[in-house]
Scaffold this motif. Structure first.
Motif, PDB file in Angstrom:
ATOM      1  N   ALA A 116      38.048  34.455  44.590  1.00 53.38           N
ATOM      2  CA  ALA A 116      38.386  35.883  44.616  1.00 53.38           C
ATOM      3  C   ALA A 116      37.949  36.566  43.323  1.00 53.38           C
ATOM      4  CB  ALA A 116      39.884  36.073  44.841  1.00 53.38           C
ATOM      5  N   LEU A 144      38.938  26.581  51.023  1.00 53.71           N
ATOM      6  CA  LEU A 144      38.538  27.979  51.218  1.00 53.71           C
ATOM      7  C   LEU A 144      38.688  28.450  52.656  1.00 53.71           C
ATOM      8  CD1 LEU A 144      35.362  28.066  48.960  1.00 53.71           C
ATOM      9  CD2 LEU A 144      37.515  29.277  48.537  1.00 53.71           C
ATOM     10  N   CYS A 165      44.543  38.004  48.043  1.00 50.80           N
ATOM     11  CA  CYS A 165      44.582  36.575  48.385  1.00 50.80           C
ATOM     12  C   CYS A 165      45.949  35.954  48.118  1.00 50.80           C
ATOM     13  CB  CYS A 165      43.479  35.803  47.685  1.00 50.80           C
ATOM     14  SG  CYS A 165      43.607  35.691  45.912  1.00 50.80           S
ATOM     15  N   TRP A 172      36.440  35.185  50.255  1.00 52.48           N
ATOM     16  CA  TRP A 172      37.438  35.515  49.245  1.00 52.48           C
ATOM     17  C   TRP A 172      36.909  36.373  48.106  1.00 52.48           C
ATOM     18  CZ3 TRP A 172      42.057  35.102  50.904  1.00 52.48           C
ATOM     19  CH2 TRP A 172      42.371  34.130  51.851  1.00 52.48           C
ATOM     20  N   ILE A 202      40.968  29.266  45.755  1.00 46.26           N
ATOM     21  CA  ILE A 202      40.845  30.593  46.373  1.00 46.26           C
ATOM     22  C   ILE A 202      40.910  31.678  45.307  1.00 46.26           C
ATOM     23  CG2 ILE A 202      41.977  32.243  47.923  1.00 46.26           C
ATOM     24  CD1 ILE A 202      42.648  29.803  49.724  1.00 46.26           C
ATOM     25  N   ARG A 221      38.492  39.790  46.663  1.00 46.01           N
ATOM     26  CA  ARG A 221      39.745  40.126  47.350  1.00 46.01           C
ATOM     27  C   ARG A 221      40.917  40.037  46.388  1.00 46.01           C
ATOM     28  NH1 ARG A 221      40.246  38.165  53.331  1.00 46.01           N
ATOM     29  NH2 ARG A 221      42.202  39.250  52.969  1.00 46.01           N
TER      30      ARG A 221
END
Length: 160
Positions: free
Chosen positions: A51, A71, A19, A13, A47, A16
């Protein structure tokens, strides 16, 4: 093993920006807020933190396992520390045994098998011991639905 799984989950993650489009996040954000005492928000929180480059709370094995499940599978998980009965004798028998109750939640389209498989992998290498496992199927209301008839429902869980 838990360190490796945690590292892989964070790397998956890290950085990113997409997400929020992860289907489990969208499904769990649609659950009525507070229905699972905030557990329904864990996928977005954990998450989202990964990220953004922040390390999720992993101060002990229970918290690390929770982060690993979220995750990798997107399923929210709750850990509750608990004292276990001591069935040993000898010098250390007065020491309380520690454990935790791990509750993993899954909606119809969630990969609950992956979440359970992660726990089973940790058990298989001796990172933790599973004392009991049980599952329950419960209806979960979406935001805006009435919840009065669901108020006494609880998650499926495994004790470790």
């Amino acid at each position: 093993m838990t360190g490796l799984l945690l590292d892989r989950g964070r790397r998956r993650w890290s950085g990113r920006r997409d997400c929020v489009h992860f289907p489990p996040l969208q499904r769990w954000c649609a659950v009525e807020p507070g229905y699972l005492d905030g557990t329904e928000m864990l996928p977005a929180d954990i998450i989202g933190a990964a990220a953004a480059g922040r390390i999720p709370d992993t101060r002990d094995l229970a918290q690390a396992l929770r982060a690993i499940v979220v995750l990798h599978s997107g399923c929210p998980a709750r850990v509750q520390p608990t004292a276990l009965p001591n069935d040993r004798s000898g010098a250390l028998s007065a020491s309380p045994r520690r454990g935790f109750l791990l509750s993993i939640y899954g909606l119809d389209e969630d990969d609950i098998e992956l979440a359970e498989g992660l726990v089973e992998a940790c058990v298989s290498v001796g990172a933790l011991a599973e004392l009991e496992r049980f599952s329950r199927w419960l209806p979960v209301p979406l935001a805006g639905q009435r919840t009065a008839r669901f108020d006494r429902m609880r998650p499926s869980a495994a004790a470790a």
